[in-house]
Each structure stands twice: as structure tokens, then as C-alpha cells.
Design a protein around this motif. Structure first.
Motif, short mmCIF file in Angstrom:
data_model
loop_
_atom_site.label_atom_id
_atom_site.label_comp_id
_atom_site.label_asym_id
_atom_site.label_seq_id
_atom_site.Cartn_x
_atom_site.Cartn_y
_atom_site.Cartn_z
N PHE A 40 0.86 -1.19 0.00
CA PHE A 40 0.00 0.00 0.00
C PHE A 40 0.89 1.24 0.00
O PHE A 40 1.75 1.39 0.87
CB PHE A 40 -0.92 0.02 1.23
N ILE A 52 -0.77 3.78 10.24
CA ILE A 52 -1.51 2.76 9.49
C ILE A 52 -0.92 1.38 9.79
O ILE A 52 -1.66 0.41 10.02
CB ILE A 52 -1.46 3.06 7.97
N LEU A 54 0.46 0.44 12.47
CA LEU A 54 0.04 0.03 13.81
C LEU A 54 -1.40 -0.50 13.79
O LEU A 54 -1.70 -1.52 14.43
CB LEU A 54 0.18 1.20 14.79
N GLY A 55 -2.28 0.19 13.07
CA GLY A 55 -3.66 -0.30 12.94
C GLY A 55 -3.71 -1.67 12.30
O GLY A 55 -4.50 -2.54 12.72
N LEU A 56 -2.85 -1.90 11.32
CA LEU A 56 -2.77 -3.22 10.69
C LEU A 56 -2.20 -4.24 11.67
O LEU A 56 -2.67 -5.39 11.75
CB LEU A 56 -1.88 -3.15 9.45
N VAL A 58 -2.23 -4.44 14.97
CA VAL A 58 -3.11 -4.92 16.04
C VAL A 58 -4.30 -5.70 15.47
O VAL A 58 -4.94 -6.46 16.20
CB VAL A 58 -3.60 -3.78 16.96
N SER A 59 -4.56 -5.52 14.18
CA SER A 59 -5.70 -6.22 13.56
C SER A 59 -5.27 -7.53 12.90
O SER A 59 -6.11 -8.42 12.70
CB SER A 59 -6.34 -5.31 12.50
N LEU A 60 -4.01 -7.63 12.54
CA LEU A 60 -3.47 -8.84 11.88
C LEU A 60 -2.27 -9.31 12.69
O LEU A 60 -1.12 -9.19 12.27
CB LEU A 60 -3.04 -8.52 10.44
N ARG A 177 -5.75 0.92 -2.89
CA ARG A 177 -6.36 0.81 -1.55
C ARG A 177 -7.28 -0.41 -1.45
O ARG A 177 -7.21 -1.17 -0.47
CB ARG A 177 -7.12 2.12 -1.26
N SER A 181 -6.63 -3.77 0.63
CA SER A 181 -7.59 -4.10 1.68
C SER A 181 -8.12 -5.53 1.51
O SER A 181 -8.24 -6.28 2.48
CB SER A 181 -8.74 -3.07 1.63
N CYS A 184 -5.45 -7.88 2.69
CA CYS A 184 -5.34 -7.95 4.15
C CYS A 184 -6.50 -8.75 4.74
O CYS A 184 -6.32 -9.53 5.68
CB CYS A 184 -5.34 -6.54 4.75
N GLN A 185 -7.68 -8.55 4.18
CA GLN A 185 -8.84 -9.26 4.73
C GLN A 185 -8.79 -10.76 4.39
O GLN A 185 -9.31 -11.58 5.15
CB GLN A 185 -10.13 -8.59 4.25
N GLY B 57 -4.76 7.33 11.09
CA GLY B 57 -3.96 6.28 10.49
C GLY B 57 -4.27 4.91 11.09
O GLY B 57 -4.40 3.91 10.38
N ILE B 58 -4.41 4.87 12.41
CA ILE B 58 -4.70 3.59 13.09
C ILE B 58 -6.04 3.04 12.62
O ILE B 58 -6.16 1.85 12.29
CB ILE B 58 -4.66 3.79 14.62
N GLY B 61 -5.68 1.63 9.09
CA GLY B 61 -5.05 0.31 9.08
C GLY B 61 -6.01 -0.78 9.53
O GLY B 61 -6.09 -1.85 8.93
N ALA B 62 -6.75 -0.50 10.60
CA ALA B 62 -7.72 -1.49 11.10
C ALA B 62 -8.79 -1.76 10.05
O ALA B 62 -9.16 -2.91 9.80
CB ALA B 62 -8.34 -0.99 12.40
N PHE B 64 -8.59 -1.45 6.79
CA PHE B 64 -8.03 -2.23 5.68
C PHE B 64 -8.00 -3.72 6.04
O PHE B 64 -8.13 -4.57 5.17
CB PHE B 64 -6.62 -1.75 5.32
N ALA B 65 -7.81 -4.01 7.31
CA ALA B 65 -7.77 -5.41 7.76
C ALA B 65 -9.16 -5.95 8.09
O ALA B 65 -9.29 -7.09 8.53
CB ALA B 65 -6.84 -5.53 8.97
N VAL B 67 -11.27 -4.72 10.43
CA VAL B 67 -11.58 -4.62 11.86
C VAL B 67 -12.24 -3.27 12.15
O VAL B 67 -11.79 -2.22 11.67
CB VAL B 67 -10.28 -4.79 12.69
#
Lengths: 190, 170
Positions: A40, A52, A54-56, A58-60, A177, A181, A184-185, B57-58, B61-62, B64-65, B67
């Protein structure tokens, strides 16, 4: 060393990772080596590639997230280092290509051209594993070590002030994007 | 006048009922109890940020995954996050659930919040961000669910303004 040499050296290891880059030369050079659906390219929103990531992360939580950042971008969001350090996320390798310049905006010096030491800032922010590299070999070794360590890592690569500017493909922002996405999903469902 | 523990608890439970798994937050006195409750809840990942821009941003990212996430910020933090709301969330069609402590409005005796209070709604309107008030416990969950439905369907940032009436004891 040049940034694109570093990218070429670790490109095979990016195949199975979730990768977020900043805008400008980093995005263009990685795309020129070969776009993948797990890449990305954050155009605009300078400073937020690591957020971004970090968001990824904690989600993955089963994935290793690679953020390809730059000195100018990181300086816009230095607080990200303390946020990362205290987030509990260990699955991020945060690479900072430090060319001491806002190169894409006309080659003006950043604070790292003077005395700011981004690896030092990362270490003092509480990042558990930090490193610096000044040759492609050092970078390749440090990157592999960061991936293997399972520790949150900031790796500062000191690169020349050089880059390319022509976009290598017609990949659109939203196309990138949504492709990213979906990728990632698909990882989240495994 | 203390912050309402009861309504902070209700907000926490509503976030959970709406499937929010990641919350990024920066403390503001009205938000301290709910942030503490989320921090104690193993079912929600709380990320404490240094500046509100990071929250955008957080959440991206969530999203995109796949969540669901939320941001808990004061309205001055919303002002600080305008650039990434435009240059990340709007540009890349990222839904954001922005829970914003609506300081500087009727009932608020801290005058330094007033300038931010007076520009919050005009700025939301200028940015074309749909918003609603969270001003009573009775309507809270319904409004949050409706906001989430719009954000997820339209891939838009939305704002939920946490009012003095909801967040503070009478």
C-alpha cells in the motif's frame, strides 16, 4: 547507498509481508521493482504510514507489518515512536530511509542533515530494537534480523539524496487501496 | 461537577455492542473514565496516542484489515486531525467513527475550550462530515449504530459529539 538498492536487496522478503510505504520516491521505486497486492502506497497524509502500520499490526497479529518511511515523514509525526513503543505491538518493522532531505519537494534539508538522530529518538522513545545501516549489506542483514526477531524494530537506513520521479504504472490510489484491503482481509480469514 | 461514570460505562458497552475491537484515544477530562474502562477490557485493544492525527492512520489500518475501530478524542483533537481526515480518510474512502468530546459549549465553565466549541460544528459542516449529538443515554446506542451503518456503507468519516449533558453529572 541508494534506497532502491536497499529495496531490491529485501524485495524477496516483502512477498509475504504486509507493506505500507510513504509517498514519493519510496513508493515509486518499490512499484518500479514490482507491484504486489500486499503493498500500500500512502500518497499524501505525510507522517501516518507507521500509524496505518500500527492499525494493521493490532488487527493482523499473525502477520509481520513492514513500514517503509522516510526522515521527513517521520519528523512530522515523531510521537508515533512513543505510541508504537507502548502499544504492545511487536509485529512491525519500521524502516526509515533517511536521506536528510525533503527530496520530493525540491531537496530541502531535514533536521537529520544537522544533528537529529532518528535511531536515537526511536531508542529513547522505548522502541525495543533499533538499528542503523550505512551499506546495502548492513541493511539486508539488519532487515532480516528484524523480521526474525519478532520484536518491534526501527531500522534507520542512511541513504543518498537520490530518487526517481516518474510513476512506473497507472495504478490508481483507490485501486491500490481496495486491492490492498482485500489482500489484508484474505489474510485475516486464514 | 464529576464526569458521569454511568454514561461512560454505557458508552463503553455500546462500543462493544457495535463490534468495535480497536480504540485509539487521547485523554481529555471527560474521556478519562471511558478510556480507563476500555483499557481494562480485554475484548477491546486500546491504543493511547500522542496526537490525534495518529488515530486516523490507526483506524485506516484497522479498516483495511476488516476490523471495526473508533477514535475517542476531544474537539481540539479533531481540529488537530483535519489534515489526515481530508488527505487520508476522504482521499482513500476510509470510514471513521470519531467520538468527539464536545467541549466549549453550554454548561462548560472552562473558557479556554470556547473557541474550539464554537467552530466544531461549522468545521464538520465545511468538511461534509455527517454528525450527530450523543446527548442522552436513551438514544445513545441507536445513534451510534446508525452512524456506523452510514460510515460503513458510504466509506465516510462520521462524528458523534459527546455533549456536556451526557458526559457530566447534573
Amino acid at each position: 547507498m541508494n534506497r532502491i538498492e536497499c529495496l531490491r536487496a529485501v524485495y524477496p522478503q516483502l512477498e509475504k509481508r504486509v507493506v505500507v510505504t510513504i509517498m514519493g520516491a519510496v513508493a515509486i521505486e518499490l512499484q518500479s521493482i514490482g507491484h504486489r497486492p500486499n503493498f500500500f502506497y500512502l500518497q499524501h497524509a505525510m507522517g501516518l504510514a507507521s500509524s496505518i502500520g500500527l492499525g494493521l499490526a493490532v488487527s493482523l497479529q499473525e502477520q509481520r507489518i513492514v513500514v517503509l518511511d522516510g526522515d521527513g515523514s517521520l519528523l512530522m509525526n515523531l510521537g508515533t515512536l512513543s505510541t508504537l513503543a507502548h502499544s504492545g505491538a511487536s509485529n512491525i518493522v519500521h524502516v526509515v530511509f533517511d536521506n536528510q532531505s525533503y527530496l520530493s519537494a525540491g531537496d530541502s534539508p531535514t533536521a537529520t542533515a544537522q544533528s537529529t538522530d532518528l535511531e536515537g529518538v526511536a531508542r529513547a522513545s522505548g522502541i525495543p530494537h533499533t538499528a542503523s545501516a550505512r551499506s546495502v549489506e548492513e541493511f539486508q542483514t539488519a532487515f532480516a534480523s528484524a523480521l526474525d526477531s519478532g520484536k518491534l524494530t526501527v531500522l534507520v537506513a542512511h541513504v543518498d539524496t537520490s530518487g526517481v520521479y516518474d510513476r512506473p504504472t497507472d495504478l490508481g490510489l483507490l485501486e491500490n487501496r481496495f486491492q490492498f484491503s482485500r489482500h489484508c482481509q484474505s489474510l485475516a480469514r486464514r | 461537577m464529576p464526569v458521569s461514570e454511568t454514561n461512560s460505562h454505557l458508552l463503553h458497552q455500546t462500543l462493544k455492542a457495535c463490534g468495535i475491537q480497536v480504540v485509539s484515544a487521547l485523554p481529555e477530562s471527560w474521556l478519562v473514565p471511558v478510556i480507563r474502562m476500555i483499557g481494562d477490557d480485554p475484548r477491546i485493544r486500546l491504543i493511547r496516542v500522542a496526537k490525534e492525527e495518529e488515530c486516523v492512520g490507526i483506524s485506516a489500518g484497522a479498516h483495511f484489515a476488516g476490523v471495526k475501530s473508533a477514535m475517542l478524542i476531544p474537539n481540539h483533537g479533531f481540529l488537530a486531525a483535519v489534515n489526515p481526515i481530508v488527505s487520508l480518510a476522504h482521499l482513500y474512502k476510509v470510514p471513521l467513527m470519531m467520538f468527539i468530546a464536545y467541549r466549549g459549549t453550554f454548561g462548560d465553565t472552562y473558557s479556554w475550550h470556547t473557541p474550539g466549541g464554537t467552530v466544531t460544528e461549522p468545521l464538520l459542516q465545511t468538511l461534509r462530515i455527517p454528525y450527530t449529538m450523543l446527548d442522552s443515554p436513551e438514544s445513545l446506542e441507536r445513534r451510534v449504530r446508525d452512524a456506523q451503518a452510514l460510515a460503513d456503507a458510504s466509506l465516510l468519516p462520521v462524528a458523534l459529539l459527546l455533549t456536556h449533558e451526557l458526559m457530566m453529572e447534573a
